[in-house]
Write an enzyme that holds these catalytic residues in place. Structure first.
Site, short mmCIF file in Angstrom:
data_model
loop_
_atom_site.label_atom_id
_atom_site.label_comp_id
_atom_site.label_asym_id
_atom_site.label_seq_id
_atom_site.Cartn_x
_atom_site.Cartn_y
_atom_site.Cartn_z
N HIS A 147 0.83 -1.20 0.00
CA HIS A 147 0.00 0.00 0.00
C HIS A 147 0.87 1.26 0.00
O HIS A 147 2.08 1.19 0.21
CB HIS A 147 -0.92 0.03 1.22
CG HIS A 147 -2.13 -0.81 1.08
ND1 HIS A 147 -2.15 -2.15 1.41
CD2 HIS A 147 -3.38 -0.54 0.63
CE1 HIS A 147 -3.36 -2.65 1.17
NE2 HIS A 147 -4.13 -1.69 0.71
N LYS A 167 -0.74 4.91 4.46
CA LYS A 167 -1.65 3.98 5.14
C LYS A 167 -1.17 3.76 6.57
O LYS A 167 -0.01 3.40 6.80
CB LYS A 167 -1.73 2.65 4.39
CG LYS A 167 -2.75 1.70 5.00
CD LYS A 167 -3.08 0.54 4.08
CE LYS A 167 -4.05 -0.44 4.73
NZ LYS A 167 -5.34 0.22 5.09
#
EC number: 1.17.1.8
Length: 239
Positions: free
Chosen positions: A133, A137
């Site tokens: 990600h 995040k």
């Protein structure tokens, strides 16, 4: 629909754009929590929550208490999930929580469950999960990776749990990576000494997650009870 957006970061802004393109109206936009907003004074059909873990439970349950159903995609607060469901039912409201609202990811979940069912008797194969990600995040592993691991555990009684990075033989290792400009990639790998099987979902942008959340809100409007994205998909496929 009149929608309250709880969480107005990049995801909230993408949801706003898609919702308005589908004919809906955003009547409330909140960055983190709704403590300073009087919900009863607003005409809200549904709330979509992509806020932050520390605010999620209060946001969600405040909506239930004001007769506002909630679609939530905030991860990192699930220790309070059962309490949230109880408050939803006590207030005759509606709730969908999903770790990932991408319609493609939810098809991927169904593939993962089927593959886990097929592989559980093949003892030569080990299984692991990798998720990648963007660097913004906050939680690791991702809620999507945890859902994938839990699905595998439900099908394989020899595995006892999952672990970030260093896992025992009876645990599923999850490798979480953070890289620039990656919306989300999830890979489930089964590997033996003779071959390897991968299933992969790669998100190209946030729009898939946002569209799924809006579609879930359209499904939930005027319903009461606890639902999942499987219910949403079943409704879509029925039509």
């Amino acid at each position: 629909m009149n929608i309250a957006l709880l969480g107005y970061g990049k995801m909230g802004k993408t949801i706003e754009k898609i919702a308005e393109n589908r004919g809906h109206k955003i009547v409330l936009k909140v960055n983190d929590d709704i403590e300073n907003h009087e919900l009863s004074d607003l005409d809200i059909d549904i709330a979509i929550d992509f806020s932050v873990p520390k605010a999620a439970f209060k946001n969600i349950t405040s909506c239930f208490k004001n007769n506002i159903p909630v679609v939530s995609g905030t991860t990192g607060w699930l220790d309070d999930y059962e309490k949230a469901k109880k408050i939803c039912n006590e207030n005759n409201s509606g709730f969908i929580y999903a770790s990932n609202y991408s319609l493609g990811v939810n098809v991927f979940f169904e593939l993962n469950k089927k593959l886990a069912e097929m592989m559980q008797g093949l003892e030569d194969y080990s299984v692991n999960i990798e998720e990648i990600h963007h660097v913004q995040k906050l939680d690791a592993p991702s809620g999507t990776a945890i859902t994938l691991a839990q699905q595998i555990l439900e099908e394989n009684s020899k595995l006892k749990g999952w672990q970030l990075e260093d896992a025992d033989k009876d645990e599923i290792p999850i490798n979480a990576k953070r890289e620039e400009n990656v919306p989300g990639t999830h890979t489930v790998t089964y590997e033996s000494s003779i071959d390897k099987i991968d299933i992969v979902h790669t998100a190209k942008s946030r729009e898939g997650f946002a569209l799924g959340a809006v579609v879930a809100a359209e499904f939930l409007k005027d319903k009461t009870g606890i639902f999942t994205m499987k219910d949403v998909l079943s409704d879509l496929f029925k039509n």
